[in-house]
Scaffold this motif. Structure first.
Motif, PDB file in Angstrom:
ATOM      1  N   ALA A  66     -67.895  21.433   6.652  1.00 22.53           N
ATOM      2  CA  ALA A  66     -66.504  21.286   7.068  1.00 22.53           C
ATOM      3  C   ALA A  66     -65.578  21.052   5.880  1.00 22.53           C
ATOM      4  O   ALA A  66     -64.384  21.330   5.955  1.00 22.53           O
ATOM      5  N   HIS A  67     -66.098  20.546   4.771  1.00 21.20           N
ATOM      6  CA  HIS A  67     -65.263  20.304   3.601  1.00 21.20           C
ATOM      7  C   HIS A  67     -64.627  21.600   3.095  1.00 21.20           C
ATOM      8  O   HIS A  67     -63.501  21.589   2.602  1.00 21.20           O
ATOM      9  N   ALA A  68     -65.350  22.710   3.222  1.00 22.56           N
ATOM     10  CA  ALA A  68     -64.805  23.991   2.752  1.00 22.56           C
ATOM     11  C   ALA A  68     -63.566  24.393   3.541  1.00 22.56           C
ATOM     12  O   ALA A  68     -62.685  25.092   3.026  1.00 22.56           O
ATOM     13  N   ASP A  69     -63.481  23.941   4.800  1.00 21.00           N
ATOM     14  CA  ASP A  69     -62.340  24.312   5.644  1.00 21.00           C
ATOM     15  C   ASP A  69     -61.096  23.487   5.344  1.00 21.00           C
ATOM     16  O   ASP A  69     -60.050  23.702   5.966  1.00 21.00           O
ATOM     17  N   LEU A  70     -61.187  22.547   4.413  1.00 17.85           N
ATOM     18  CA  LEU A  70     -60.007  21.784   4.011  1.00 17.85           C
ATOM     19  C   LEU A  70     -59.227  22.495   2.907  1.00 17.85           C
ATOM     20  O   LEU A  70     -58.165  22.015   2.501  1.00 17.85           O
ATOM     21  N   ALA A  71     -59.744  23.604   2.433  1.00 14.38           N
ATOM     22  CA  ALA A  71     -59.081  24.322   1.346  1.00 14.38           C
ATOM     23  C   ALA A  71     -57.698  24.807   1.791  1.00 14.38           C
ATOM     24  O   ALA A  71     -57.497  25.172   2.957  1.00 14.38           O
ATOM     25  N   PRO A  72     -56.729  24.829   0.886  1.00  7.37           N
ATOM     26  CA  PRO A  72     -55.372  25.282   1.232  1.00  7.37           C
ATOM     27  C   PRO A  72     -55.327  26.705   1.761  1.00  7.37           C
ATOM     28  O   PRO A  72     -54.391  27.076   2.467  1.00  7.37           O
ATOM     29  N   THR A  73     -56.342  27.504   1.431  1.00  6.79           N
ATOM     30  CA  THR A  73     -56.365  28.892   1.903  1.00  6.79           C
ATOM     31  C   THR A  73     -56.728  28.995   3.378  1.00  6.79           C
ATOM     32  O   THR A  73     -56.509  30.036   3.996  1.00  6.79           O
ATOM     33  N   ALA A  74     -57.305  27.937   3.937  1.00  4.05           N
ATOM     34  CA  ALA A  74     -57.641  27.945   5.366  1.00  4.05           C
ATOM     35  C   ALA A  74     -56.385  27.711   6.197  1.00  4.05           C
ATOM     36  O   ALA A  74     -55.417  27.111   5.733  1.00  4.05           O
ATOM     37  N   GLY A  75     -56.385  28.174   7.417  1.00  2.49           N
ATOM     38  CA  GLY A  75     -55.256  27.953   8.305  1.00  2.49           C
ATOM     39  C   GLY A  75     -55.108  26.483   8.657  1.00  2.49           C
ATOM     40  O   GLY A  75     -56.066  25.695   8.541  1.00  2.49           O
ATOM     41  N   TRP A  76     -53.909  26.105   9.087  1.00  5.73           N
ATOM     42  CA  TRP A  76     -53.652  24.694   9.385  1.00  5.73           C
ATOM     43  C   TRP A  76     -54.566  24.200  10.495  1.00  5.73           C
ATOM     44  O   TRP A  76     -55.106  23.095  10.426  1.00  5.73           O
ATOM     45  N   ARG A  77     -54.741  25.006  11.551  1.00  2.55           N
ATOM     46  CA  ARG A  77     -55.610  24.595  12.661  1.00  2.55           C
ATOM     47  C   ARG A  77     -57.043  24.395  12.166  1.00  2.55           C
ATOM     48  O   ARG A  77     -57.714  23.420  12.559  1.00  2.55           O
ATOM     49  N   THR A  78     -57.514  25.282  11.311  1.00  9.79           N
ATOM     50  CA  THR A  78     -58.860  25.138  10.761  1.00  9.79           C
ATOM     51  C   THR A  78     -58.978  23.860   9.945  1.00  9.79           C
ATOM     52  O   THR A  78     -59.959  23.120  10.049  1.00  9.79           O
ATOM     53  N   GLN A  79     -57.961  23.578   9.138  1.00  7.27           N
ATOM     54  CA  GLN A  79     -57.963  22.351   8.343  1.00  7.27           C
ATOM     55  C   GLN A  79     -57.953  21.112   9.242  1.00  7.27           C
ATOM     56  O   GLN A  79     -58.661  20.130   8.974  1.00  7.27           O
ATOM     57  N   LEU A  80     -57.149  21.152  10.293  1.00 10.46           N
ATOM     58  CA  LEU A  80     -57.075  20.010  11.209  1.00 10.46           C
ATOM     59  C   LEU A  80     -58.411  19.752  11.887  1.00 10.46           C
ATOM     60  O   LEU A  80     -58.872  18.604  11.978  1.00 10.46           O
ATOM     61  N   ASP A  81     -59.044  20.820  12.380  1.00  2.55           N
ATOM     62  CA  ASP A  81     -60.334  20.664  13.047  1.00  2.55           C
ATOM     63  C   ASP A  81     -61.374  20.079  12.097  1.00  2.55           C
ATOM     64  O   ASP A  81     -62.151  19.184  12.468  1.00  2.55           O
ATOM     65  N   ALA A  82     -61.390  20.576  10.863  1.00  5.78           N
ATOM     66  CA  ALA A  82     -62.356  20.085   9.879  1.00  5.78           C
ATOM     67  C   ALA A  82     -62.062  18.633   9.513  1.00  5.78           C
ATOM     68  O   ALA A  82     -62.976  17.808   9.423  1.00  5.78           O
ATOM     69  N   ALA A  83     -60.787  18.308   9.298  1.00  7.30           N
ATOM     70  CA  ALA A  83     -60.421  16.942   8.907  1.00  7.30           C
ATOM     71  C   ALA A  83     -60.745  15.952  10.015  1.00  7.30           C
ATOM     72  O   ALA A  83     -61.214  14.833   9.744  1.00  7.30           O
ATOM     73  N   GLU A  84     -60.507  16.319  11.268  1.00  9.27           N
ATOM     74  CA  GLU A  84     -60.839  15.422  12.374  1.00  9.27           C
ATOM     75  C   GLU A  84     -62.338  15.187  12.446  1.00  9.27           C
ATOM     76  O   GLU A  84     -62.801  14.058  12.655  1.00  9.27           O
ATOM     77  N   ARG A  85     -63.097  16.240  12.277  1.00  8.13           N
ATOM     78  CA  ARG A  85     -64.549  16.100  12.340  1.00  8.13           C
ATOM     79  C   ARG A  85     -65.060  15.199  11.213  1.00  8.13           C
ATOM     80  O   ARG A  85     -65.912  14.338  11.428  1.00  8.13           O
ATOM     81  N   LEU A  86     -64.517  15.383  10.027  1.00 10.38           N
ATOM     82  CA  LEU A  86     -64.951  14.581   8.889  1.00 10.38           C
ATOM     83  C   LEU A  86     -64.468  13.137   9.011  1.00 10.38           C
ATOM     84  O   LEU A  86     -65.209  12.202   8.693  1.00 10.38           O
ATOM     85  N   ALA A  87     -63.231  12.953   9.470  1.00 12.18           N
ATOM     86  CA  ALA A  87     -62.695  11.593   9.629  1.00 12.18           C
ATOM     87  C   ALA A  87     -63.468  10.837  10.699  1.00 12.18           C
ATOM     88  O   ALA A  87     -63.718   9.631  10.568  1.00 12.18           O
ATOM     89  N   ARG A  88     -63.855  11.527  11.750  1.00  6.65           N
ATOM     90  CA  ARG A  88     -64.627  10.888  12.828  1.00  6.65           C
ATOM     91  C   ARG A  88     -65.946  10.346  12.297  1.00  6.65           C
ATOM     92  O   ARG A  88     -66.442   9.317  12.773  1.00  6.65           O
ATOM     93  N   ALA A  89     -66.511  11.016  11.316  1.00  2.02           N
ATOM     94  CA  ALA A  89     -67.783  10.589  10.735  1.00  2.02           C
ATOM     95  C   ALA A  89     -67.593   9.662   9.543  1.00  2.02           C
ATOM     96  O   ALA A  89     -68.581   9.231   8.942  1.00  2.02           O
TER      97      ALA A  89
END
Length: 300
Positions: A66-89
């Motif tokens: 999921a860390h790869a999906d935090l890259a600025p090149t990813a879409g905002w929704r993709t970044q949000l989903d990845a950040a929520e998953r990582l923050a939850r853990a």
């Protein structure tokens, strides 16, 4: 090179098939059936699957990806989903998630967009010190984040900012207290708390490390917390490890007992809390006990 690797047995049939699709996808245009997903996907396999339009394996990918999906090149929704998953853990700081939440206005409604809108509204209300707006938006934000398993993350970010607000006996007052007790500032919150009922008296006692009894009919978890915070560590595997001067293993054993969080077995909770206290982790034990109690209430 691919053919040579396959002939020499350096690649499995599945790896060779995926590499062939990646190198020459036109050869597979007429195939309707996707290749089987690997039991454990590697970073290279995931990138190749995405590149040829196969998507991630069913059931998702390991958290580290999921860390790869935090890259600025990813879409905002993709970044949000990845950040929520990582923050939850607990794999990223809450500030990283809330920086994404505040990046722009929600693009739609429902799901993550409702959480973004609720958190943004609460943030604006707190910045303006607009009490009526805080009373309105705090319960909405807490509820939205709780449903997504992100309430401790919300508490970590907003807990201290909720201190000192003149909230009356309302839902917002209860939510502010709850978030403050879930945050690192739980002791300060407990010291200023004027308990309204037996539940709050017990929570205050837990936060301050005082001997307290749970309210009547509080349940087995509350009884286990009270016993774990006041009683000795019972004989068993963890005590043997501590007496053998193997505290690292003892700590892992104690934390493993709490792997189910608020749904952990009460006896395991009592043992784990008593073990953590025996190791000198007093503050961490009280904070963990508060989180178990509050999150077990399941207020959504």
């Amino acid at each position: 090179t691919l053919a040579t690797g396959e002939a020499l047995g350096c690649l499995s049939t599945e790896e060779a098939d995926l590499l062939a699709r990646f190198l020459d996808p036109d050869l597979f245009e007429d195939e309707l059936e996707e290749p089987p997903a690997p039991a454990r996907v590697t970073p290279l396999e995931l990138r190749m699957r995405l590149a040829v339009g196969l998507g991630p394996p069913p059931g998702g990918v390991p958290l580290a990806f999921a860390h790869a999906d935090l890259a600025p090149t990813a879409g905002w929704r993709t970044q949000l989903d990845a950040a929520e998953r990582l923050a939850r853990a607990g794999a990223i700081a809450p500030s990283q998630l809330f920086a994404l939440y505040s990046e722009r206005l929600p693009a739609a409604s429902g799901g993550v967009w409702d959480r973004v809108a609720a958190v943004q509204s609460l943030d604006i209300a707190l910045l303006a010190r607009d009490l009526p707006s805080i009373v309105t938006h705090l319960p909405r934000a807490r509820m939205a984040m709780s449903r997504a398993g992100l309430e401790p993350v919300l508490a970590a970010w907003f807990g201290d900012r909720l201190a000192g607000l003149p909230l009356e006996r309302t839902e917002a007052r209860d939510d502010a207290l709850r978030l403050r007790l879930l945050s690192e500032g739980f002791e300060a919150a407990a010291r200023t708390l004027e308990p309204q009922d037996s539940r709050e008296r017990f929570l205050r006692a837990v936060a301050l490390g005082e001997a307290g009894r749970p309210p009547p009919q509080a349940g087995a978890l509350a009884e286990a917390v009270a016993a774990g915070l006041s009683g000795p560590l019972a004989p068993g595997r963890i005590l043997e490890l501590l007496e053998a001067r193997r505290p690292g293993e003892a700590l892992l054993e104690a934390l493993a007992l709490l792997s189910d969080g608020p749904r952990s077995d009460p006896q395991a909770v009592e043992t784990a809390l008593a073990a953590l206290r025996r190791m000198g982790l007093e503050t961490e034990t009280r904070r963990l006990a508060l989180q178990l109690l509050l999150l077990s209430e399941g207020r959504t």
